[in-house]
Design an enzyme around this catalytic site. Sequence first.
Site, PDB file in Angstrom:
ATOM      1  N   ASN A 194       0.935  -1.246   0.127  1.00  0.00           N
ATOM      2  CA  ASN A 194      -0.035  -0.095  -0.029  1.00  0.00           C
ATOM      3  C   ASN A 194       0.911   1.167  -0.007  1.00  0.00           C
ATOM      4  O   ASN A 194       1.489   1.637   1.153  1.00  0.00           O
ATOM      5  CB  ASN A 194      -0.917   0.108   1.290  1.00  0.00           C
ATOM      6  CG  ASN A 194      -1.592   1.157   1.348  1.00  0.00           C
ATOM      7  OD1 ASN A 194      -1.749   2.000   0.621  1.00  0.00           O
ATOM      8  ND2 ASN A 194      -2.226   1.097   2.578  1.00  0.00           N
ATOM      9  N   HIS A 218      -9.617   0.441   5.520  1.00  0.00           N
ATOM     10  CA  HIS A 218      -8.162   0.801   6.223  1.00  0.00           C
ATOM     11  C   HIS A 218      -8.272   1.764   7.369  1.00  0.00           C
ATOM     12  O   HIS A 218      -9.140   2.901   7.433  1.00  0.00           O
ATOM     13  CB  HIS A 218      -7.212   1.263   5.343  1.00  0.00           C
ATOM     14  CG  HIS A 218      -5.783   1.343   5.734  1.00  0.00           C
ATOM     15  ND1 HIS A 218      -5.626   2.257   6.610  1.00  0.00           N
ATOM     16  CD2 HIS A 218      -4.711   0.668   5.568  1.00  0.00           C
ATOM     17  CE1 HIS A 218      -4.063   2.365   6.868  1.00  0.00           C
ATOM     18  NE2 HIS A 218      -3.752   1.023   6.240  1.00  0.00           N
ATOM     19  N   GLU A 252      -4.745  -5.945  11.110  1.00  0.00           N
ATOM     20  CA  GLU A 252      -3.826  -4.912  11.218  1.00  0.00           C
ATOM     21  C   GLU A 252      -3.913  -4.127  12.581  1.00  0.00           C
ATOM     22  O   GLU A 252      -5.139  -3.247  12.759  1.00  0.00           O
ATOM     23  CB  GLU A 252      -4.008  -3.588  10.303  1.00  0.00           C
ATOM     24  CG  GLU A 252      -3.767  -4.311   8.751  1.00  0.00           C
ATOM     25  CD  GLU A 252      -3.269  -3.398   7.960  1.00  0.00           C
ATOM     26  OE1 GLU A 252      -2.275  -3.109   7.596  1.00  0.00           O
ATOM     27  OE2 GLU A 252      -3.984  -2.315   7.621  1.00  0.00           O
ATOM     28  N   SER A 294       3.734  -2.465  10.659  1.00  0.00           N
ATOM     29  CA  SER A 294       5.035  -2.418  10.727  1.00  0.00           C
ATOM     30  C   SER A 294       5.893  -3.647  10.304  1.00  0.00           C
ATOM     31  O   SER A 294       6.903  -4.049  10.676  1.00  0.00           O
ATOM     32  CB  SER A 294       5.570  -1.983  12.144  1.00  0.00           C
ATOM     33  OG  SER A 294       4.976  -0.775  12.689  1.00  0.00           O
ATOM     34  N   GLY A 333       4.651   1.447   4.686  1.00  0.00           N
ATOM     35  CA  GLY A 333       6.148   2.119   4.840  1.00  0.00           C
ATOM     36  C   GLY A 333       7.107   1.312   3.831  1.00  0.00           C
ATOM     37  O   GLY A 333       7.721   2.230   3.059  1.00  0.00           O
TER      38      GLY A 333
END
Length: 231
Positions: free
Chosen positions: A9, A88, A156, A193, A215
């Site tokens: 993403n 999300h 998540e 993460s 990220g």
Amino acid sequence: MKKFLLVCNFKMNSVALSEYQNEVGQKQINNLVLCPNFCDIKEYCALKPNGIMIGAQNVSEFTNGAYTGEVSAKMLKDVGADFCIVGHSERKKYFYESHEQTNTKIKNLIAEGVTPIVCVGEDIKKDEDFAVRFVLMELNQILKDIDLSRIIVAYEPIWAIGTGLVPSNKHIELVISAIKKYTGIDMVLYGGSFGENNYIQIASINGVDGALIGGASLKPDLICKMQSEID
Ligand code: PEP
């Protein structure tokens, strides 16, 4: 190793297509879905001959009409998206997306043959019992009248997204196993993460079928390294 799906993403960031192309070269890449911003989806479809799949990060709850700024499930399908992330935590936090809206988006995507990747996760770092109760309650609302054979779930924990914090292996395994047991859904990813220091460890957890990655998606070299080592 087992089949392990990586879903990247990019969020509201741009990664030049050439950066991924340089890493991929002529290789065939399995089990990798790239979700760039809406504007870049069409361009990224150039990676499909390499086996890479393409997804979107959001979709409208409406199918067409006077909804300024919205993008429908059919438009995503037509431009080449095979997957779409829905619900999300950033959609919920910044755009107040409700479970009911997420439910409608999932139905619209399924109707167009786009696979929804449905995000759930507890907001506070507590024990596994709390996480299981939180996530099952979310799924109960989000998945009303949905064909569960057509979706992927991403577990998540919100407190793990972008923080560098990751739940224990036991926590991830228990929550994902509860999701599978109570919904019958086959494919459940972990997100939060996921990166250079933990991908081997998380990919080896029983029941985890892949990862939703934020990220680290912005580093094509790292994503291709993870993909080749896990695949
Ligand atoms: C995400 O935003 O879904 C996510 C998992 O982000 P990160 O990998 O940066 O924690």
